[in-house]
Write a protein that holds these residues in place. Structure first.
Motif, PDB file in Angstrom:
ATOM      1  N   TRP A 185      12.891 -10.023  -1.887  1.00 19.64           N
ATOM      2  CA  TRP A 185      11.478  -9.933  -2.272  1.00 19.64           C
ATOM      3  C   TRP A 185      11.012  -8.484  -2.200  1.00 19.64           C
ATOM      4  CZ3 TRP A 185       9.032 -14.288  -4.047  1.00 19.64           C
ATOM      5  CH2 TRP A 185       9.683 -15.504  -3.789  1.00 19.64           C
ATOM      6  N   THR A 186      10.084  -8.135  -3.070  1.00 13.98           N
ATOM      7  CA  THR A 186       9.540  -6.780  -3.099  1.00 13.98           C
ATOM      8  C   THR A 186       8.098  -6.774  -2.604  1.00 13.98           C
ATOM      9  OG1 THR A 186      10.921  -6.148  -4.983  1.00 13.98           O
ATOM     10  CG2 THR A 186       8.923  -4.842  -4.602  1.00 13.98           C
ATOM     11  N   ASP A 187       7.815  -5.919  -1.616  1.00 19.18           N
ATOM     12  CA  ASP A 187       6.456  -5.673  -1.128  1.00 19.18           C
ATOM     13  C   ASP A 187       5.770  -4.790  -2.178  1.00 19.18           C
ATOM     14  OD1 ASP A 187       4.216  -4.542   0.090  1.00 19.18           O
ATOM     15  OD2 ASP A 187       5.211  -4.184   2.004  1.00 19.18           O
ATOM     16  N   ALA A 188       4.872  -5.391  -2.963  1.00 16.40           N
ATOM     17  CA  ALA A 188       4.335  -4.728  -4.162  1.00 16.40           C
ATOM     18  C   ALA A 188       3.641  -3.399  -3.837  1.00 16.40           C
ATOM     19  CB  ALA A 188       3.374  -5.660  -4.885  1.00 16.40           C
ATOM     20  N   ILE A 189       2.833  -3.384  -2.797  1.00 17.08           N
ATOM     21  CA  ILE A 189       2.102  -2.153  -2.442  1.00 17.08           C
ATOM     22  C   ILE A 189       3.088  -1.037  -2.104  1.00 17.08           C
ATOM     23  CG2 ILE A 189       0.731  -1.113  -0.593  1.00 17.08           C
ATOM     24  CD1 ILE A 189      -1.155  -2.413  -2.449  1.00 17.08           C
ATOM     25  N   ARG A 190       4.076  -1.333  -1.286  1.00 15.20           N
ATOM     26  CA  ARG A 190       5.042  -0.302  -0.877  1.00 15.20           C
ATOM     27  C   ARG A 190       5.964   0.119  -2.027  1.00 15.20           C
ATOM     28  NH1 ARG A 190       2.580   2.388   1.868  1.00 15.20           N
ATOM     29  NH2 ARG A 190       2.372   2.143   4.090  1.00 15.20           N
ATOM     30  N   ALA A 191       6.221  -0.784  -2.955  1.00  9.71           N
ATOM     31  CA  ALA A 191       7.077  -0.443  -4.095  1.00  9.71           C
ATOM     32  C   ALA A 191       6.437   0.659  -4.929  1.00  9.71           C
ATOM     33  CB  ALA A 191       7.338  -1.679  -4.948  1.00  9.71           C
ATOM     34  N   LEU A 192       5.108   0.619  -5.053  1.00 12.07           N
ATOM     35  CA  LEU A 192       4.433   1.603  -5.904  1.00 12.07           C
ATOM     36  C   LEU A 192       3.789   2.731  -5.102  1.00 12.07           C
ATOM     37  CD1 LEU A 192       2.845  -0.589  -8.728  1.00 12.07           C
ATOM     38  CD2 LEU A 192       5.120   0.412  -8.539  1.00 12.07           C
ATOM     39  N   HIS A 193       3.659   2.536  -3.778  1.00 12.39           N
ATOM     40  CA  HIS A 193       3.074   3.581  -2.910  1.00 12.39           C
ATOM     41  C   HIS A 193       3.945   3.731  -1.658  1.00 12.39           C
ATOM     42  CE1 HIS A 193      -0.588   3.227  -5.365  1.00 12.39           C
ATOM     43  NE2 HIS A 193      -0.464   1.931  -5.230  1.00 12.39           N
ATOM     44  N   PRO A 194       5.123   4.331  -1.801  1.00 12.74           N
ATOM     45  CA  PRO A 194       6.084   4.328  -0.688  1.00 12.74           C
ATOM     46  C   PRO A 194       5.592   5.035   0.572  1.00 12.74           C
ATOM     47  CG  PRO A 194       7.045   5.278  -2.698  1.00 12.74           C
ATOM     48  CD  PRO A 194       5.626   4.972  -3.009  1.00 12.74           C
ATOM     49  N   ARG A 195       4.779   6.056   0.432  1.00 11.29           N
ATOM     50  CA  ARG A 195       4.419   6.836   1.624  1.00 11.29           C
ATOM     51  C   ARG A 195       2.925   6.923   1.905  1.00 11.29           C
ATOM     52  NH1 ARG A 195       9.319   8.474   0.454  1.00 11.29           N
ATOM     53  NH2 ARG A 195       8.691   9.345  -1.545  1.00 11.29           N
ATOM     54  N   GLU A 196       2.126   6.323   1.053  1.00 17.12           N
ATOM     55  CA  GLU A 196       0.675   6.413   1.218  1.00 17.12           C
ATOM     56  C   GLU A 196       0.196   5.580   2.414  1.00 17.12           C
ATOM     57  OE1 GLU A 196      -2.846   5.464  -1.913  1.00 17.12           O
ATOM     58  OE2 GLU A 196      -0.906   6.030  -2.764  1.00 17.12           O
ATOM     59  N   THR A 197      -0.848   6.040   3.063  1.00 19.92           N
ATOM     60  CA  THR A 197      -1.476   5.249   4.128  1.00 19.92           C
ATOM     61  C   THR A 197      -2.400   4.220   3.485  1.00 19.92           C
ATOM     62  OG1 THR A 197      -1.379   7.046   5.727  1.00 19.92           O
ATOM     63  CG2 THR A 197      -3.027   5.331   6.105  1.00 19.92           C
ATOM     64  N   ILE A 198      -2.054   2.960   3.633  1.00 17.48           N
ATOM     65  CA  ILE A 198      -2.818   1.889   2.989  1.00 17.48           C
ATOM     66  C   ILE A 198      -3.053   0.758   3.983  1.00 17.48           C
ATOM     67  CG2 ILE A 198      -2.818   0.153   1.158  1.00 17.48           C
ATOM     68  CD1 ILE A 198      -1.052   2.049  -0.493  1.00 17.48           C
ATOM     69  N   TYR A 199      -4.321   0.388   4.150  1.00 19.14           N
ATOM     70  CA  TYR A 199      -4.676  -0.719   5.034  1.00 19.14           C
ATOM     71  C   TYR A 199      -5.386  -1.811   4.242  1.00 19.14           C
ATOM     72  CZ  TYR A 199      -4.034   3.013   8.502  1.00 19.14           C
ATOM     73  OH  TYR A 199      -3.542   4.042   9.245  1.00 19.14           O
ATOM     74  N   THR A 200      -5.353  -3.032   4.806  1.00 20.03           N
ATOM     75  CA  THR A 200      -6.055  -4.151   4.159  1.00 20.03           C
ATOM     76  C   THR A 200      -7.016  -4.845   5.102  1.00 20.03           C
ATOM     77  OG1 THR A 200      -4.387  -5.823   4.774  1.00 20.03           O
ATOM     78  CG2 THR A 200      -4.014  -4.580   2.730  1.00 20.03           C
ATOM     79  N   PHE A 201      -6.981  -4.480   6.384  1.00 18.95           N
ATOM     80  CA  PHE A 201      -7.806  -5.115   7.413  1.00 18.95           C
ATOM     81  C   PHE A 201      -8.344  -4.058   8.374  1.00 18.95           C
ATOM     82  CE2 PHE A 201      -7.955  -6.390  11.846  1.00 18.95           C
ATOM     83  CZ  PHE A 201      -8.846  -7.440  11.831  1.00 18.95           C
ATOM     84  N   TRP A 202      -9.620  -4.193   8.694  1.00 16.70           N
ATOM     85  CA  TRP A 202     -10.250  -3.325   9.687  1.00 16.70           C
ATOM     86  C   TRP A 202     -11.090  -4.226  10.582  1.00 16.70           C
ATOM     87  CZ3 TRP A 202      -9.617  -2.506   4.590  1.00 16.70           C
ATOM     88  CH2 TRP A 202      -9.045  -1.300   4.166  1.00 16.70           C
ATOM     89  N   ASP A 203     -10.782  -4.246  11.871  1.00 16.96           N
ATOM     90  CA  ASP A 203     -11.512  -5.081  12.816  1.00 16.96           C
ATOM     91  C   ASP A 203     -13.003  -4.744  12.791  1.00 16.96           C
ATOM     92  OD1 ASP A 203     -10.382  -6.710  15.572  1.00 16.96           O
ATOM     93  OD2 ASP A 203     -12.498  -6.177  15.451  1.00 16.96           O
ATOM     94  N   TYR A 204     -13.827  -5.771  13.034  1.00 14.51           N
ATOM     95  CA  TYR A 204     -15.276  -5.536  13.093  1.00 14.51           C
ATOM     96  C   TYR A 204     -15.653  -4.649  14.279  1.00 14.51           C
ATOM     97  CZ  TYR A 204     -16.021  -9.397   9.771  1.00 14.51           C
ATOM     98  OH  TYR A 204     -16.028 -10.212   8.679  1.00 14.51           O
ATOM     99  N   MET A 205     -14.808  -4.689  15.300  1.00 12.57           N
ATOM    100  CA  MET A 205     -15.190  -4.031  16.558  1.00 12.57           C
ATOM    101  C   MET A 205     -14.941  -2.527  16.549  1.00 12.57           C
ATOM    102  SD  MET A 205     -13.909  -6.881  19.272  1.00 12.57           S
ATOM    103  CE  MET A 205     -12.341  -7.289  18.535  1.00 12.57           C
TER     104      MET A 205
END
Length: 274
Positions: A202-222
């Motif tokens: 399986w291919t992790d789509a985000i990492r396949a196209l952005h191998p070294r970029e800092t990318i987040y999808t979740f930020w705690d409310y706190m």
DNA sequence: ATGGCATTTAAAAAATGA
């Protein structure tokens, strides 16, 4: 092969299909935000997680008015819950649970076909605190997912497994901190469970196209973690070979996280071409 | 080790999440 979505205009334009995943953290509280985002982003298919509703409470009419067919699975009490939306069409449901544990009543998996693409929508268990029974359930659930994924990978059909995996794949996928050291999301066993899946092919789509970029999808409310960009990457789209070949874009709709009353997750999406 | 925040459950404080 039919295309989904609006016409592409004139002159040899190639059809693009956009598939998104979004942990919405209560569809009741977030419905206006969801509708705004659907209108702006125009995804062709969407996997939603953490609906936090009973089955009978899904806002079918509002979603339909926005132009989307949907299948969903809620739960009593209002935890978990997943849905698959498809623009201008009805998703064809394939299954409503992950195989391998008939006693598992948690609403964490849905699978449907949308215009020739097989979509698995998943909400993996959080697993905290660890160690303990919740962590055991998480690892067992991910093992069940790996087993099921193997059967999907071997099909010739394009497949995407999209959702909240509740696993930070590597230290590059979390801000610099010790706060999460004991958290189930970063434990070696959790990472290994995800790695097993990737190694199947399986291919992790985000990492396949952005191998070294800092990318987040979740930020705690706190603790102002959004304002500090203290995030985690835990929402993933995994693609099998036939779909990987068609991948042309993968991004996070980061701005959505910054809006008033937002979910603590941001939508993640891919675009594929014929 | 605790708390910070949001949401649900249920009627105050506790559970769940990540």
């Amino acid at each position: 092969m039919p295309s989904i979505g609006p016409p592409n205009g004139v002159g040899g334009t190639i059809d693009r299909v956009k598939i998104a995943t979004y942990n919405i953290n209560s569809i009741r509280n977030r419905l206006p935000r969801l509708l705004e985002w659907l209108e702006a982003a125009q995804p062709d298919a969407v996997c939603l997680q953490e609906l936090r509703i009973y089955d009978e409470e899904f806002p079918k009419d509002e979603i339909e008015s926005a132009g989307y067919g949907a299948i969903w699975r809620g739960q009593k009490p209002r935890y978990n819950g997943v849905a698959i939306l498809a623009r201008d069409t009805q998703p064809v449901e394939i299954r409503r649970e992950l195989p391998g544990d008939r006693g598992d009543v948690q609403a964490r998996y849905l699978e449907a076909a949308v215009n020739g693409i097989l979509i698995g929508c998943l909400y993996a268990p959080n697993g905290n605190p660890q160690p303990g029974p919740k962590f055991d359930y998480k690892l067992a659930w991910l093992a069940r997912l790996a087993k099921h994924a193997k059967s999907l990978r071997d099909s010739d059909v394009p497949v995407v497994l999209a959702g909240d995996y509740n696993v930070v794949p590597t230290s590059a996928d979390i801000y610099s901190t010790t706060s999460y050291d004991d958290d189930a999301l970063v434990q070696p066993e959790s990472r290994e469970a995800l790695a097993v899946l990737i190694e199947q092919g399986w291919t992790d789509a985000i990492r396949a196209l952005h191998p070294r970029e800092t990318i987040y999808t979740f930020w705690d409310y706190m603790r102002k973690r959004w304002e500090r960009n203290a995030g985690l990457r835990i929402d993933h789209l995994l693609l099998n070979g036939p779909l990987r070949k068609r991948l042309v874009a993968a991004e996070v709709d980061r701005d959505v996280r910054g809006r008033p009353g937002a979910s603590d997750h941001a939508p993640v999406w891919i675009e594929i071409e014929d």
